[in-house]
Design an enzyme around this catalytic site. Structure first.
Site, PDB file in Angstrom:
ATOM      1  N   LYS A  24       5.430  -9.633   9.752  1.00 52.01           N
ATOM      2  CA  LYS A  24       4.494 -10.091  10.787  1.00 52.01           C
ATOM      3  C   LYS A  24       4.621 -11.594  11.013  1.00 52.01           C
ATOM      4  CE  LYS A  24       0.187 -11.117   9.328  1.00 52.01           C
ATOM      5  NZ  LYS A  24      -0.371 -12.428   9.684  1.00 52.01           N
ATOM      6  N   ASN A  25       4.701 -12.352   9.904  1.00 53.68           N
ATOM      7  CA  ASN A  25       4.674 -13.808  10.043  1.00 53.68           C
ATOM      8  C   ASN A  25       5.998 -14.403  10.506  1.00 53.68           C
ATOM      9  OD1 ASN A  25       2.014 -13.736   9.370  1.00 53.68           O
ATOM     10  ND2 ASN A  25       2.271 -14.460   7.267  1.00 53.68           N
ATOM     11  N   ARG A  95      -5.289 -16.996  14.581  1.00 50.87           N
ATOM     12  CA  ARG A  95      -4.932 -18.413  14.592  1.00 50.87           C
ATOM     13  C   ARG A  95      -3.501 -18.652  15.010  1.00 50.87           C
ATOM     14  NH1 ARG A  95      -7.846 -21.779  11.742  1.00 50.87           N
ATOM     15  NH2 ARG A  95      -5.943 -22.935  11.387  1.00 50.87           N
ATOM     16  N   CYS A 119     -11.619 -20.054   8.886  1.00 45.81           N
ATOM     17  CA  CYS A 119     -11.581 -18.594   8.870  1.00 45.81           C
ATOM     18  C   CYS A 119     -11.984 -18.114   7.493  1.00 45.81           C
ATOM     19  CB  CYS A 119     -10.216 -18.075   9.298  1.00 45.81           C
ATOM     20  SG  CYS A 119      -8.955 -18.248   8.069  1.00 45.81           S
ATOM     21  N   ARG A 124      -8.673 -24.280   7.833  1.00 45.33           N
ATOM     22  CA  ARG A 124      -7.228 -24.255   8.105  1.00 45.33           C
ATOM     23  C   ARG A 124      -6.949 -25.206   9.273  1.00 45.33           C
ATOM     24  NH1 ARG A 124      -5.349 -18.143   8.487  1.00 45.33           N
ATOM     25  NH2 ARG A 124      -3.284 -19.078   8.426  1.00 45.33           N
ATOM     26  N   PRO A 125      -6.867 -26.488   8.953  1.00 46.88           N
ATOM     27  CA  PRO A 125      -6.688 -27.479  10.026  1.00 46.88           C
ATOM     28  C   PRO A 125      -5.332 -27.343  10.719  1.00 46.88           C
ATOM     29  CG  PRO A 125      -6.574 -28.518   7.853  1.00 46.88           C
ATOM     30  CD  PRO A 125      -6.932 -27.085   7.621  1.00 46.88           C
ATOM     31  N   ILE A 126      -5.229 -27.958  11.911  1.00 46.03           N
ATOM     32  CA  ILE A 126      -3.942 -27.955  12.626  1.00 46.03           C
ATOM     33  C   ILE A 126      -3.521 -29.383  12.967  1.00 46.03           C
ATOM     34  CG2 ILE A 126      -4.073 -25.636  13.635  1.00 46.03           C
ATOM     35  CD1 ILE A 126      -5.005 -27.244  16.238  1.00 46.03           C
ATOM     36  N   ASP A 127      -4.055 -30.347  12.173  1.00 49.22           N
ATOM     37  CA  ASP A 127      -3.762 -31.756  12.485  1.00 49.22           C
ATOM     38  C   ASP A 127      -2.264 -32.077  12.448  1.00 49.22           C
ATOM     39  OD1 ASP A 127      -4.123 -31.094   9.792  1.00 49.22           O
ATOM     40  OD2 ASP A 127      -4.761 -33.096   9.196  1.00 49.22           O
ATOM     41  N   ASP A 311      -0.333 -15.510  -0.186  1.00 53.65           N
ATOM     42  CA  ASP A 311      -0.622 -14.213   0.439  1.00 53.65           C
ATOM     43  C   ASP A 311      -0.511 -13.041  -0.537  1.00 53.65           C
ATOM     44  OD1 ASP A 311      -1.113 -15.505   2.787  1.00 53.65           O
ATOM     45  OD2 ASP A 311       0.825 -15.053   3.702  1.00 53.65           O
ATOM     46  N   ILE A 333      -2.959 -23.491  -2.201  1.00 53.05           N
ATOM     47  CA  ILE A 333      -2.867 -23.571  -0.735  1.00 53.05           C
ATOM     48  C   ILE A 333      -4.257 -23.479  -0.101  1.00 53.05           C
ATOM     49  CG2 ILE A 333      -1.798 -22.609   1.346  1.00 53.05           C
ATOM     50  CD1 ILE A 333       0.354 -23.498  -0.555  1.00 53.05           C
ATOM     51  N   ARG A 403      -4.561  -5.802  10.601  1.00 57.23           N
ATOM     52  CA  ARG A 403      -3.944  -6.921  11.327  1.00 57.23           C
ATOM     53  C   ARG A 403      -2.514  -7.159  10.867  1.00 57.23           C
ATOM     54  NH1 ARG A 403      -7.469 -12.228  11.336  1.00 57.23           N
ATOM     55  NH2 ARG A 403      -5.489 -12.854  12.247  1.00 57.23           N
TER      56      ARG A 403
HETATM   57  N1  EPU Z   1      -2.467 -27.637   6.691  1.00 60.53           N
HETATM   58  C1  EPU Z   1      -3.078 -28.795   7.120  1.00 60.53           C
HETATM   59  N2  EPU Z   1      -2.866 -29.187   8.408  1.00 60.53           N
HETATM   60  C2  EPU Z   1      -2.089 -28.499   9.279  1.00 60.53           C
HETATM   61  C3  EPU Z   1      -1.471 -27.311   8.826  1.00 60.53           C
HETATM   62  C4  EPU Z   1      -1.671 -26.909   7.515  1.00 60.53           C
HETATM   63  O1  EPU Z   1      -3.785 -29.452   6.360  1.00 60.53           O
HETATM   64  O2  EPU Z   1      -1.936 -28.929  10.429  1.00 60.53           O
HETATM   65  C5  EPU Z   1      -2.673 -27.176   5.283  1.00 60.53           C
HETATM   66  C6  EPU Z   1      -3.417 -25.852   5.221  1.00 60.53           C
HETATM   67  O3  EPU Z   1      -4.810 -26.019   5.234  1.00 60.53           O
HETATM   68  C7  EPU Z   1      -2.914 -25.255   3.916  1.00 60.53           C
HETATM   69  C8  EPU Z   1      -1.479 -25.753   3.852  1.00 60.53           C
HETATM   70  O4  EPU Z   1      -1.410 -26.884   4.735  1.00 60.53           O
HETATM   71  O5  EPU Z   1      -3.619 -25.782   2.832  1.00 60.53           O
HETATM   72  C9  EPU Z   1      -0.438 -24.746   4.262  1.00 60.53           C
HETATM   73  O6  EPU Z   1      -0.813 -24.071   5.460  1.00 60.53           O
HETATM   74  P1  EPU Z   1       0.282 -23.504   6.463  1.00 60.53           P
HETATM   75  O7  EPU Z   1       0.283 -24.357   7.682  1.00 60.53           O
HETATM   76  O8  EPU Z   1       1.551 -23.315   5.737  1.00 60.53           O
HETATM   77  O9  EPU Z   1      -0.343 -22.091   6.856  1.00 60.53           O
HETATM   78  P2  EPU Z   1      -0.257 -21.349   8.255  1.00 60.53           P
HETATM   79  O10 EPU Z   1       1.024 -21.651   8.919  1.00 60.53           O
HETATM   80  O11 EPU Z   1      -1.527 -21.555   8.990  1.00 60.53           O
HETATM   81  C10 EPU Z   1       0.958 -19.251   7.322  1.00 60.53           C
HETATM   82  C11 EPU Z   1       0.706 -17.765   7.282  1.00 60.53           C
HETATM   83  C12 EPU Z   1      -0.422 -17.459   6.329  1.00 60.53           C
HETATM   84  C13 EPU Z   1      -0.057 -18.000   4.948  1.00 60.53           C
HETATM   85  C14 EPU Z   1       0.265 -19.492   5.030  1.00 60.53           C
HETATM   86  C15 EPU Z   1       0.752 -20.083   3.724  1.00 60.53           C
HETATM   87  C16 EPU Z   1       1.348 -17.070   9.508  1.00 60.53           C
HETATM   88  C17 EPU Z   1       0.950 -16.547  10.840  1.00 60.53           C
HETATM   89  N3  EPU Z   1       0.375 -17.311   8.629  1.00 60.53           N
HETATM   90  O12 EPU Z   1      -0.260 -19.838   7.786  1.00 60.53           O
HETATM   91  O13 EPU Z   1      -0.514 -16.040   6.285  1.00 60.53           O
HETATM   92  O14 EPU Z   1      -1.112 -17.802   4.062  1.00 60.53           O
HETATM   93  O15 EPU Z   1       1.296 -19.704   6.016  1.00 60.53           O
HETATM   94  O16 EPU Z   1       1.903 -19.453   3.311  1.00 60.53           O
HETATM   95  O17 EPU Z   1       2.528 -17.231   9.229  1.00 60.53           O
HETATM   96  C18 EPU Z   1      -1.522 -13.962   6.012  1.00 60.53           C
HETATM   97  O18 EPU Z   1      -0.492 -13.441   6.487  1.00 60.53           O
HETATM   98  O19 EPU Z   1      -2.428 -13.296   5.449  1.00 60.53           O
HETATM   99  C19 EPU Z   1      -1.708 -15.403   6.123  1.00 60.53           C
HETATM  100  C20 EPU Z   1      -2.888 -15.987   6.013  1.00 60.53           C
END
Ligand code: EPU
Length: 422
Positions: A24-25, A95, A119, A124-127, A311, A333, A403
């Protein structure tokens, strides 16, 4: 219709063979990446799960034609985009919808994307996504819960991710693949799903060079991206880990076809350390587990790949409840990703959570009870606990599990589990 509940009757030893779905991811970002092309992109092995349906709807709303050629092959044709907005109704459901931001900007020069909130697994910030896009020339404003971004064209530049992020690395790869000038990305995530996105862009003509273990140099072709051939989505390593854990928690024996050992290094190490026999083949993994009371407790720390994946943390927590002795699970994480721990306590587990660390005094018998999942992997963990519990466990919140897992109850049933929907 109210959301379905899965009734799990515990006590069956799982045994047999199953085959993995596509990841999925990996499929989600490649679906979003299709927006960068005016000719069709073909993705094979896409799992038919709710998150994929959500992405499908978003792409259609934006103007792409999305056609399923068979159960798992999808054609996405984004010749004309008619909208540049990803509204709150979609973002709050998933997200990963944020992945359309850079493609919309690259194609249309302007995008409006609702700002994702927290969530069930915590903040889960996107900064990093936004800072990275700014570093490549985008102008971004956030107001009234919405991101408004504009760019004339992405420019070359450099960006160092403050910490490793799967999503932000992928978002920046999208922008870099369309940039005028070389882009250097440092401290990139190295998950297999990120690697699939890198390979996808390579096959579309982007030059991506490894400048070290965590640094990529991305050079977009001057003539623009060329359409890649059909892409086979990589197997889902998290589904693999979940099924292997289901076998282990019942003292079972399972062959997981398509599972790749190079995608699960720390997970297989942990299984071996606790006393399971794991055999790796090119196209499958076989696991044989003694009864959990004969397994050894373990310590894990979730980290970016190749570390132990967050995960699979909930599923391993469920497993730890059945292994005598103290197991320790530290979340590196998402420190708040422990809702399942409370629910497992309802079944009789002895688990304490403090500062992002769960300590499990394992080996206590579990007894079936109603439990409620709040997130995708946590709900899977509750189903696994039900497999080991005495009597019936009624798992609600199954819509979260659906999901990300296709035909999950069916696969467990194929291995001999007793489950039914009510
Ligand atoms: N983070 C920030 N700022 C950002 C982005 C991330 O501080 O702009 C932090 C997050 O809060 C976290 C860490 O960086 O502490 C890593 O987060 P990451 O960005 O890697 O997570 P993601 O891309 O939002 C994906 C998977 C998640 C999985 C995480 C970690 C997808 C669609 N989602 O999320 O999958 O847990 O990577 O491996 O690929 C799941 O499938 O159940 C799921 C939650």
């Amino acid at each position: 219709m109210s959301d379905p509940i899965l009734v799990v009757r515990g006590g069956r030893r799982l045994e047999g063979e199953v085959t993995l779905q596509g990841a999925k991811n990996a499929a989600l970002p490649l679906m979003a990446a299709s927006l960068l092309f005016t000719s069709p992109v073909v993705l094979e092995g896409v799992p038919r799960v709710e998150d994929i349906r959500t992405m499908e709807q978003l792409l259609r709303d934006l103007g792409a034609e999305v056609t399923w050629k068979n159960a798992h092959t999808v054609h996405i044709h984004a010749a004309h985009l008619r909208d540049n907005r990803a509204p709150y109704e979609i973002i709050r459901r998933m997200r990963a919808s944020i992945y359309v931001l850079a493609p919309l900007l690259a194609r249309l020069g302007e995008a409006w994307v609702s700002y994702p909130g927290g969530c069930a697994i915590g903040p889960r910030p996107i900064d990093f996504h936004l800072q990275g896009l700014e570093a490549l020339g985008a102008r971004i404003q956030v107001s009234h819960g919405e991101i408004h971004a504009e760019v004339q064209a992405f420019q070359g530049g450099t960006f160092t991710f403050p910490r490793k992020s799967v999503g932000a690395t992928i978002q920046l790869l999208f922008a870099a693949a369309m940039a005028r000038g070389a882009v250097r990305l440092s401290n990139v995530a190295r998950e297999p799903e990120v690697r699939q996105v890198v390979d996808f862009f390579r096959s579309a003509g982007v030059r991506i060079t490894d400048l070290g273990p965590d640094t990529l140099l991305v050079e977009a072709p001057e003539e623009g991206l060329s359409p890649p051939g059909p892409v086979q989505i990589i197997p889902d390593r998290i589904e693999a880990g979940t099924l292997l854990t289901a076998a282990a928690i019942t003292g079972g024996q399972v062959t997981v076809h398509r599972a790749r050992a190079d995608h699960l290094p720390s997970v297989l190490d942990t299984f071996r350390e606790m006393g399971c026999t794991v055999k790796e083949f090119e196209d499958r993994i076989e696991l044989q587990a003694p009864s959990p009371e004969n397994l050894r407790p373990f310590r894990i720390f979730t980290e970016p790949f190749p570390g132990f994946p967050t995960d699979l943390q909930p599923q391993f927590l469920a497993l730890a409840t059945q292994i005598p002795g103290r197991s320790v699970i530290r979340e590196g994480i998402y420190p708040h990703r422990f809702h399942h721990a409370e629910e497992l306590r309802r079944l009789g587990a002895r688990v304490e959570v403090e500062d992002g660390t769960a300590t499990v005094e394992g080996g206590t018998p579990l007894t079936g009870a109603p439990v409620e999942g709040r997130d995708l992997r946590g709900t899977a963990a509750l189903v696994l606990a039900g497999l080991a519990a005495d009597g019936e466990t009624h798992v609600s919140g199954m819509e979260h599990l659906l999901r990300g897992y296709e035909a999950f109850p069916e696969k467990l049933r194929q291995l001999g589990a007793e489950l039914e929907w009510v």
